[in-house]
Design a protein around this motif. Structure first.
Motif, PDB file in Angstrom:
ATOM      1  N   ASN A   9      11.722  -9.317   5.819  1.00  0.00           N
ATOM      2  CA  ASN A   9      12.377  -8.370   4.924  1.00  0.00           C
ATOM      3  C   ASN A   9      11.363  -7.780   3.948  1.00  0.00           C
ATOM      4  N   ILE A  10      11.556  -6.503   3.616  1.00  0.00           N
ATOM      5  CA  ILE A  10      10.636  -5.774   2.745  1.00  0.00           C
ATOM      6  C   ILE A  10      11.419  -5.165   1.577  1.00  0.00           C
ATOM      7  N   ASN A  11      10.855  -5.270   0.388  1.00  0.00           N
ATOM      8  CA  ASN A  11      11.429  -4.623  -0.794  1.00  0.00           C
ATOM      9  C   ASN A  11      10.667  -3.332  -1.071  1.00  0.00           C
ATOM     10  N   VAL A  12      11.357  -2.203  -1.026  1.00  0.00           N
ATOM     11  CA  VAL A  12      10.718  -0.919  -1.334  1.00  0.00           C
ATOM     12  C   VAL A  12      10.513  -0.824  -2.842  1.00  0.00           C
ATOM     13  N   ARG A  13       9.281  -0.552  -3.263  1.00  0.00           N
ATOM     14  CA  ARG A  13       8.957  -0.492  -4.687  1.00  0.00           C
ATOM     15  C   ARG A  13       9.023   0.933  -5.224  1.00  0.00           C
ATOM     16  N   PHE A  14       8.409   1.866  -4.534  1.00  0.00           N
ATOM     17  CA  PHE A  14       8.515   3.272  -4.933  1.00  0.00           C
ATOM     18  C   PHE A  14       8.058   4.157  -3.797  1.00  0.00           C
ATOM     19  N   LYS A  15       8.328   5.462  -3.940  1.00  0.00           N
ATOM     20  CA  LYS A  15       7.997   6.442  -2.896  1.00  0.00           C
ATOM     21  C   LYS A  15       7.225   7.598  -3.509  1.00  0.00           C
ATOM     22  N   SER A  16       6.373   8.199  -2.701  1.00  0.00           N
ATOM     23  CA  SER A  16       5.732   9.461  -3.076  1.00  0.00           C
ATOM     24  C   SER A  16       6.257  10.516  -2.103  1.00  0.00           C
ATOM     25  N   LEU A  17       5.662  11.686  -2.121  1.00  0.00           N
ATOM     26  CA  LEU A  17       6.116  12.748  -1.222  1.00  0.00           C
ATOM     27  C   LEU A  17       5.974  12.375   0.242  1.00  0.00           C
ATOM     28  N   SER A  18       4.914  11.636   0.564  1.00  0.00           N
ATOM     29  CA  SER A  18       4.653  11.368   1.975  1.00  0.00           C
ATOM     30  C   SER A  18       4.454   9.889   2.297  1.00  0.00           C
ATOM     31  N   GLN A  19       4.607   9.002   1.310  1.00  0.00           N
ATOM     32  CA  GLN A  19       4.394   7.582   1.563  1.00  0.00           C
ATOM     33  C   GLN A  19       5.447   6.734   0.861  1.00  0.00           C
ATOM     34  N   ILE A  20       5.643   5.526   1.386  1.00  0.00           N
ATOM     35  CA  ILE A  20       6.536   4.535   0.805  1.00  0.00           C
ATOM     36  C   ILE A  20       5.715   3.282   0.534  1.00  0.00           C
ATOM     37  N   PHE A  21       5.947   2.670  -0.614  1.00  0.00           N
ATOM     38  CA  PHE A  21       5.205   1.471  -0.995  1.00  0.00           C
ATOM     39  C   PHE A  21       6.178   0.305  -1.105  1.00  0.00           C
ATOM     40  N   GLY A  22       5.850  -0.823  -0.489  1.00  0.00           N
ATOM     41  CA  GLY A  22       6.755  -1.955  -0.524  1.00  0.00           C
ATOM     42  C   GLY A  22       6.064  -3.240  -0.137  1.00  0.00           C
ATOM     43  N   ARG A  23       6.779  -4.342  -0.294  1.00  0.00           N
ATOM     44  CA  ARG A  23       6.249  -5.661   0.057  1.00  0.00           C
ATOM     45  C   ARG A  23       7.411  -6.646   0.060  1.00  0.00           C
ATOM     46  N   GLY A  24       7.314  -7.676   0.846  1.00  0.00           N
ATOM     47  CA  GLY A  24       8.308  -8.725   0.815  1.00  0.00           C
ATOM     48  C   GLY A  24       8.082  -9.634  -0.376  1.00  0.00           C
ATOM     49  N   SER A  25       8.984 -10.567  -0.597  1.00  0.00           N
ATOM     50  CA  SER A  25       8.812 -11.516  -1.698  1.00  0.00           C
ATOM     51  C   SER A  25       7.651 -12.455  -1.392  1.00  0.00           C
TER      52      SER A  25
END
Length: 246
Positions: A166-182
């Motif tokens: 499972n991944i937690n989405v932290r934030f998004k930009s115009l063309s990318q998504i940033f996330g990480r699991g616990s």
């Protein structure tokens, strides 16, 4: 964060013999064939063989990361255990490699690529497409996951079975998504090109991102970066239409 390609490189003579099933950082083995869109890619570039992942979005097309380019690519669909001769598996050569024209190897911007299969995938219970989101489609970013046959640790080996986390989405930009699991949960080398899957309209699994890059060491803290699929929906449609009519 260091921009590190998440591909696995192996010598040409080395296969998957003897590899462990304990891959994807701190994840679990996926239920067999529960992700029928997953594709395992074998990529030849010079004398090296690369492993990446991808996902089926059309019977003729795989979506993956542009940094998974090579001189020759073979796609394996319907797989769970790569060491077994599963009846569900379909092995299809790639006819055309279509990386984004603006892909930048240094910044990894526009890290997206389509692969046109030499022939259509046969849709079955174990092989099927996954939806990609519309530009403004509402998504439940609290229910996201990533899967692959990659490593569980830096400098590890590829997994024989598909694993998920499972991944937690932290934030998004115009063309990318940033996330990480616990904790240290997340993707690792060999998971490049696989989908970040979240819940879309009507609770349908939707491929919202493509595994692009992460920390130098998979265990290090920091976000993993995914190419934002919705930002490229028009490009995807244009390239599929052009290649289908060619």
């Amino acid at each position: 964060m260091l921009r590190v390609y998440w591909i696995t490189i192996t010598a040409v003579c080395v296969g998957l013999e003897g590899v462990s099933g304990d891959k994807i950082i701190d994840g679990t083995e996926a239920k067999a064939h529960s992700r029928p869109y997953m594709a395992f890619l074998r990529i030849r570039k010079g004398k090296n063989m690369y492993n990446c992942d991808g996902f089926l979005i059309h019977p003729n097309f795989i979506l993956t990361a542009a940094h998974c380019q090579g001189e020759n690519i073979t796609v394996r669909l319907g797989a769970h255990n790569l060491l077994k001769n599963e009846r569900s598996q379909q092995v299809i050569p790639v006819e055309k490699i279509i990386p984004h024209e603006c892909y930048n190897e240094i910044t990894l911007v526009d890290d997206i690529m389509l692969l046109k299969l030499k022939h259509r995938a046969r849709i079955t219970c174990e092989v099927n497409t996954i939806s990609i989101p519309k530009i403004n489609e509402p998504l439940d970013l609290n229910k996201c996951s990533v899967a692959g046959w990659g490593d569980t640790k830096t400098n590890g080996t590829g997994s024989s079975v598909l694993r998920e986390v499972n991944i937690n989405v932290r934030f998004k930009s115009l063309s990318q998504i940033f996330g990480r699991g616990s904790g240290k949960k997340g993707a690792c080398h060999g998971d490049s090109g696989g989908p970040l899957v979240c819940t879309g309209t009507s609770n349908i699994p939707t491929a919202v991102g493509i595994v692009s890059y992460g920390p130098k060491r998979c265990e290090d803290p920091g976000s993993e970066v995914y190419t934002k699929v919705s930002a490229y929906r028009d490009w995807i449609k244009k390239k599929i239409n052009a290649s289908s009519s060619a």
